[in-house]
Write an enzyme that holds these catalytic residues in place. Structure first.
Site, mmCIF file in Angstrom:
data_model
loop_
_atom_site.group_PDB
_atom_site.id
_atom_site.type_symbol
_atom_site.label_atom_id
_atom_site.label_comp_id
_atom_site.label_asym_id
_atom_site.label_seq_id
_atom_site.Cartn_x
_atom_site.Cartn_y
_atom_site.Cartn_z
ATOM 1 N N GLU A 279 0.840 -1.268 -0.036
ATOM 2 C CA GLU A 279 -0.182 -0.073 0.051
ATOM 3 C C GLU A 279 0.851 1.290 -0.016
ATOM 4 O O GLU A 279 0.482 2.172 -0.667
ATOM 5 C CB GLU A 279 -0.799 0.019 1.199
ATOM 6 C CG GLU A 279 -2.052 -1.146 1.235
ATOM 7 C CD GLU A 279 -2.745 -1.279 0.101
ATOM 8 O OE1 GLU A 279 -3.398 -0.327 -0.435
ATOM 9 O OE2 GLU A 279 -3.033 -2.638 -0.578
ATOM 10 N N TRP A 282 2.055 1.719 -3.292
ATOM 11 C CA TRP A 282 0.820 2.498 -4.160
ATOM 12 C C TRP A 282 1.007 4.023 -3.990
ATOM 13 O O TRP A 282 0.783 4.690 -5.112
ATOM 14 C CB TRP A 282 -0.750 2.060 -3.665
ATOM 15 C CG TRP A 282 -1.208 1.005 -4.481
ATOM 16 C CD1 TRP A 282 -1.388 -0.359 -3.707
ATOM 17 C CD2 TRP A 282 -1.753 0.811 -5.694
ATOM 18 N NE1 TRP A 282 -1.787 -1.193 -4.708
ATOM 19 C CE2 TRP A 282 -2.099 -0.709 -5.728
ATOM 20 C CE3 TRP A 282 -2.046 1.679 -6.747
ATOM 21 C CZ2 TRP A 282 -2.906 -0.997 -6.945
ATOM 22 C CZ3 TRP A 282 -2.588 1.076 -7.910
ATOM 23 C CH2 TRP A 282 -3.025 0.030 -8.020
ATOM 24 N N TRP A 310 -21.040 12.083 -19.340
ATOM 25 C CA TRP A 310 -21.514 11.703 -18.178
ATOM 26 C C TRP A 310 -22.726 12.520 -17.719
ATOM 27 O O TRP A 310 -23.290 13.473 -18.400
ATOM 28 C CB TRP A 310 -20.396 12.165 -17.062
ATOM 29 C CG TRP A 310 -19.065 11.666 -16.967
ATOM 30 C CD1 TRP A 310 -18.052 12.305 -17.630
ATOM 31 C CD2 TRP A 310 -18.816 10.307 -16.396
ATOM 32 N NE1 TRP A 310 -17.067 11.339 -17.330
ATOM 33 C CE2 TRP A 310 -17.345 10.085 -16.908
ATOM 34 C CE3 TRP A 310 -19.602 9.440 -15.812
ATOM 35 C CZ2 TRP A 310 -16.847 9.139 -16.423
ATOM 36 C CZ3 TRP A 310 -18.820 8.340 -15.526
ATOM 37 C CH2 TRP A 310 -17.448 8.125 -15.601
ATOM 38 N N ASN A 345 -10.701 2.440 3.066
ATOM 39 C CA ASN A 345 -10.248 2.507 1.652
ATOM 40 C C ASN A 345 -11.495 1.434 0.908
ATOM 41 O O ASN A 345 -11.882 1.781 -0.381
ATOM 42 C CB ASN A 345 -9.155 1.589 1.520
ATOM 43 C CG ASN A 345 -8.687 1.537 0.373
ATOM 44 O OD1 ASN A 345 -8.549 2.464 -0.432
ATOM 45 N ND2 ASN A 345 -8.669 0.321 -0.299
ATOM 46 N N TRP A 363 -16.491 11.441 -12.546
ATOM 47 C CA TRP A 363 -15.775 11.209 -11.687
ATOM 48 C C TRP A 363 -14.994 12.585 -10.897
ATOM 49 O O TRP A 363 -14.422 12.480 -9.813
ATOM 50 C CB TRP A 363 -14.498 10.205 -11.816
ATOM 51 C CG TRP A 363 -13.470 10.714 -12.969
ATOM 52 C CD1 TRP A 363 -13.587 10.611 -14.308
ATOM 53 C CD2 TRP A 363 -12.289 11.697 -12.751
ATOM 54 N NE1 TRP A 363 -12.835 11.294 -15.153
ATOM 55 C CE2 TRP A 363 -12.003 11.815 -14.208
ATOM 56 C CE3 TRP A 363 -11.555 11.725 -11.632
ATOM 57 C CZ2 TRP A 363 -10.401 12.426 -14.254
ATOM 58 C CZ3 TRP A 363 -10.531 12.869 -12.124
ATOM 59 C CH2 TRP A 363 -10.039 12.945 -13.299
ATOM 60 N N TRP A 386 -9.887 7.780 -7.648
ATOM 61 C CA TRP A 386 -11.079 8.198 -8.600
ATOM 62 C C TRP A 386 -11.142 7.628 -10.013
ATOM 63 O O TRP A 386 -11.772 6.891 -10.325
ATOM 64 C CB TRP A 386 -11.401 9.332 -8.429
ATOM 65 C CG TRP A 386 -12.149 9.958 -7.358
ATOM 66 C CD1 TRP A 386 -11.828 10.242 -6.015
ATOM 67 C CD2 TRP A 386 -13.549 9.961 -6.962
ATOM 68 N NE1 TRP A 386 -12.767 10.301 -5.117
ATOM 69 C CE2 TRP A 386 -13.756 10.002 -5.825
ATOM 70 C CE3 TRP A 386 -14.440 9.327 -8.071
ATOM 71 C CZ2 TRP A 386 -15.302 10.050 -5.241
ATOM 72 C CZ3 TRP A 386 -15.828 9.233 -7.714
ATOM 73 C CH2 TRP A 386 -16.357 9.652 -6.127
HETATM 74 C C1 LIG Z 1 -11.539 7.059 -4.650
HETATM 75 C C2 LIG Z 1 -10.111 6.880 -3.578
HETATM 76 C C3 LIG Z 1 -9.950 8.254 -3.031
HETATM 77 C C4 LIG Z 1 -8.762 8.214 -2.161
HETATM 78 N N1 LIG Z 1 -8.141 9.586 -1.665
HETATM 79 C C5 LIG Z 1 -6.958 9.352 -0.962
HETATM 80 C C6 LIG Z 1 -6.642 10.700 -0.643
HETATM 81 O O1 LIG Z 1 -6.937 11.648 -0.935
HETATM 82 N N2 LIG Z 1 -5.390 10.412 0.209
HETATM 83 C C7 LIG Z 1 -4.787 9.215 0.629
HETATM 84 O O2 LIG Z 1 -3.784 9.380 1.376
HETATM 85 N N3 LIG Z 1 -5.228 8.260 0.218
HETATM 86 C C8 LIG Z 1 -6.273 8.079 -0.537
HETATM 87 N N4 LIG Z 1 -6.892 7.058 -1.128
HETATM 88 C C9 LIG Z 1 -6.264 5.682 -0.859
HETATM 89 C C10 LIG Z 1 -6.623 5.106 0.512
HETATM 90 O O3 LIG Z 1 -7.998 4.804 0.556
HETATM 91 C C11 LIG Z 1 -6.180 5.773 1.606
HETATM 92 O O4 LIG Z 1 -4.869 5.952 1.793
HETATM 93 C C12 LIG Z 1 -6.468 4.752 3.152
HETATM 94 O O5 LIG Z 1 -7.841 4.634 3.220
HETATM 95 C C13 LIG Z 1 -5.961 5.407 4.199
HETATM 96 O O6 LIG Z 1 -6.155 4.818 5.405
HETATM 97 P P1 LIG Z 1 -4.946 4.190 6.140
HETATM 98 O O7 LIG Z 1 -3.970 5.214 6.400
HETATM 99 O O8 LIG Z 1 -5.537 3.691 7.449
HETATM 100 O O9 LIG Z 1 -4.255 3.094 5.072
HETATM 101 P P2 LIG Z 1 -3.611 1.810 5.416
HETATM 102 O O10 LIG Z 1 -4.231 0.773 4.982
HETATM 103 O O11 LIG Z 1 -2.938 1.734 6.771
HETATM 104 O O12 LIG Z 1 -2.318 2.009 4.203
HETATM 105 C C14 LIG Z 1 -1.175 2.819 4.553
HETATM 106 C C15 LIG Z 1 -0.767 3.934 4.085
HETATM 107 O O13 LIG Z 1 -0.578 3.546 2.565
HETATM 108 C C16 LIG Z 1 -1.271 4.392 1.502
HETATM 109 N N5 LIG Z 1 -2.185 3.922 0.743
HETATM 110 C C17 LIG Z 1 -3.056 2.961 1.201
HETATM 111 N N6 LIG Z 1 -3.648 2.467 -0.064
HETATM 112 C C18 LIG Z 1 -3.544 3.403 -0.872
HETATM 113 C C19 LIG Z 1 -3.823 3.674 -2.151
HETATM 114 N N7 LIG Z 1 -5.029 2.930 -2.676
HETATM 115 N N8 LIG Z 1 -3.451 4.455 -3.023
HETATM 116 C C20 LIG Z 1 -2.327 5.376 -2.523
HETATM 117 N N9 LIG Z 1 -1.708 5.150 -1.128
HETATM 118 C C21 LIG Z 1 -2.456 4.281 -0.596
HETATM 119 C C22 LIG Z 1 -1.613 5.525 2.493
HETATM 120 O O14 LIG Z 1 -0.442 6.581 2.532
HETATM 121 C C23 LIG Z 1 -1.954 4.882 3.773
HETATM 122 O O15 LIG Z 1 -1.677 6.012 4.872
HETATM 123 C C24 LIG Z 1 -8.009 6.945 -1.898
HETATM 124 C C25 LIG Z 1 -8.575 5.668 -2.418
HETATM 125 C C26 LIG Z 1 -9.691 5.777 -3.290
HETATM 126 C C27 LIG Z 1 -10.198 4.221 -3.689
#
Ligand SMILES: Cc1cc2nc3c(=O)[nH]c(=O)nc-3n(C[C@H](O)[C@H](O)[C@H](O)COP(=O)(O)OP(=O)(O)OC[C@H]3O[C@@H](n4cnc5c(N)ncnc54)[C@H](O)[C@@H]3O)c2cc1C
Length: 482
Positions: A279, A282, A310, A345, A363, A386
């Protein structure tokens, strides 16, 4: 190594005083180091006066200043336009250079280019250092030296490069060089209050600052082994919740990756630590995509998808924003977002898919709404997420794969606990009933205190019909992308 007698570290989205690339560089190469943070009026002025992110930043600034003072320095805090404030401050302090951690968002890149020109005109250097990511946009490339657009090969190349260059994870220590800090003046002004920067007083939405990040990380590490399973269930506390801290740099990405890698190497993190590291990769991936493809800010990553037409249905968009679509998991997720600034997420994927593929809304409108609401809003990851959900992005969900909001609900909130927490009107419905209340007999629903249309909305669209419309909508891209 550069030699500067006097330098200024400008903190932006790196609000910490440990493992900090710019601060370390300044302390090791100059005799005197000043530190500054600017409340950027261009960013803050349009925000609502109770913005949760501003509260988080404000509390994190207090923590940063306290830590700098413990080390012998202090934080100068200003308010205004950085392009005016920073050159004037640099001149007033007589510094040779301004050091920053690189920001990759297109507007920041443009501002920093202008800053470099302005400082150069006064004979000062502007030094940018990698800090926010492990690898920048041109550091992980395909064999043909081009950029990746698919995650898994990118991740493999990322891991390979890290194995070949373990020094990438080395910390940038601050403490041993603290003698270089410019000491606080005897009458240094107090940090501005929220009211003084024009915002309503209030608590940050989550524990802020370096301590807040470390407390969350320690708690998460204790159950990281289960992350691979738990991370998909919004009613469980299965993820780290570190995203806001990563956004504002109150923790260090190197520190997180180092810890995850150690846990993988010594077997302490189970499979969870590897999944979690993915993650974090990512995050680098989307940062790279944005830096290399700034057009994604307003257009599809894949140009063929710009042909999509859209629907402009204001009523449906408002129902989605306000969590009254009649689909309980979607509404619960939007309630969580609106009330806390966080959304799990799995639910970001479900709600983004619902807006674009069930409601047919562009979107970009959902992306903008998330940008206003999310505490962890970050352009690269939000845009990437998105465009993934809308199928317009790189390595996105294929356009013909459309989440069913009811089966997602049955799978990821099987007992309905998350829905009950955020949609109290449905709290008496059983685990079987709660995912699709419109399928229940009116009399049974009424016994549980719910009249559809009064206590909880009827579904705003019928999923199967919406799915068909979406497949027709995407037919225009079928030829181009298959
Ligand atoms: C539509 C959509 C919008 C999103 N918008 C954002 C946003 O504005 N900011 C954001 O930080 N993340 C975003 N995410 C990614 C992800 O949802 C969040 O990072 C995550 O839910 C944050 O929770 P956590 O810190 O507990 O994540 P954890 O599951 O603990 O993951 C650890 C870290 O990994 C990174 N990460 C995790 N998943 C992703 C991912 N899919 N893409 C990129 N980085 C990721 C984040 O920095 C996160 O804090 C988005 C995902 C989707 C599907």
């Amino acid at each position: 190594m550069m030699n500067m007698s006097n330098s200024l570290v400008w903190f932006r989205r790196d609000l910490r005083a440990f493992d900090h690339a710019a601060l370390h560089q300044a302390l090791t190469s100059s005799n005197r180091v000043h530190c500054v943070f600017v409340y950027d009026s261009g960013i803050l002025d349009p925000l609502p006066r109770d913005d949760r992110r501003v509260r988080f930043i404000h509390a994190s600034i207090a923590s940063l200043d306290a830590e700098l003072r413990r080390l012998g320095g202090f934080l100068i805090v200003r308010q205004g336009r950085p392009l005016e404030v920073i050159p004037a401050l640099a001149a007033g302090l007589g510094v040779d250079a301004v050091l920053v951690c690189t920001d990759y968002e297109p507007e920041a890149v443009e501002r920093d280019a202008q800053m470099a020109r302005q400082l150069a005109a006064d004979g000062r250097k502007f030094v940018k250092l990698k800090d926010q990511v492990i690898f920048e946009q041109d550091e992980v490339l395909t064999l043909a030296k081009g950029p990746f657009s698919v995650f898994t090969p990118y991740k493999n190349a990322w891991l390979k490069r890290l194995a070949a260059m373990p020094e990438t994870l080395a910390s940038y220590p601050v403490d041993p060089f603290a003698d270089a800090f410019a000491a606080p003046p005897s009458t240094s002004p107090a940090l501005p209050s929220l009211a003084e920067i024009g915002f309503e007083p209030g608590e940050p939405p989550l524990p802020a600052g370096m301590e807040g990040a470390e407390t969350l990380f320690e708690a998460f590490v204790a159950h990281i082994a289960d992350y691979g399973r738990a991370r998909d269930f919004p009613s469980e506390d299965g993820t780290s919740r570190l995203s806001t801290h990563l956004r504002f740099g109150t923790t260090s990405i190197r520190h997180l990756v180092r810890t995850a890698r150690q846990m993988i190497d010594n077997g302490a993190g189970g499979t969870g630590a590897s999944v979690w590291l993915s993650e974090l990769i990512w995050r680098d991936f989307y940062s790279m995509i944005l830096a290399r493809n700034p057009h994604v800010v307003s257009r599809s990553f894949k140009p063929a998808f710009d042909a999509l037409a859209w629907d402009e249905d204001e009523e449906l968009f408002a129902a989605w924003c306000e969590g009254r679509t009649g689909y309980p998991l979607v509404d619960a997720a939007m309630a969580q977002l609106n009330q806390t600034g966080f959304m799990h997420n799995r639910l970001r994927m479900v709600t983004a898919s619902f807006l674009t593929k069930d409601l047919g809304v562009d979107w970009r409108r959902g992306e903008r709404y998330f940008a206003l609401q999310l505490n962890d809003y970050e352009l690269a990851s939000n845009n990437g997420g998105w465009q993934w959900a809308a199928s317009t992005g790189c390595d996105a969900q294929p356009w013909f794969r459309i989440f069913n909001p009811v089966t997602q609900s049955q799978r990821f909130d099987a007992h309905g606990d998350f829905i009950r927490e955020w949609v109290p009107a449905l709290k008496l419905l059983s685990a079987k009933e709660i995912h699709a209340p419109w399928l229940m007999a009116e009399s049974v629903l009424a016994e549980k205190g719910v009249v559809l249309g009064r206590d909880y909305p009827e579904p705003v669209v019928e999923h199967d019909a919406a799915r068909k419309r979406t497949l027709e909508r995407f037919a225009v891209v079928k030829k181009a992308v298959g």
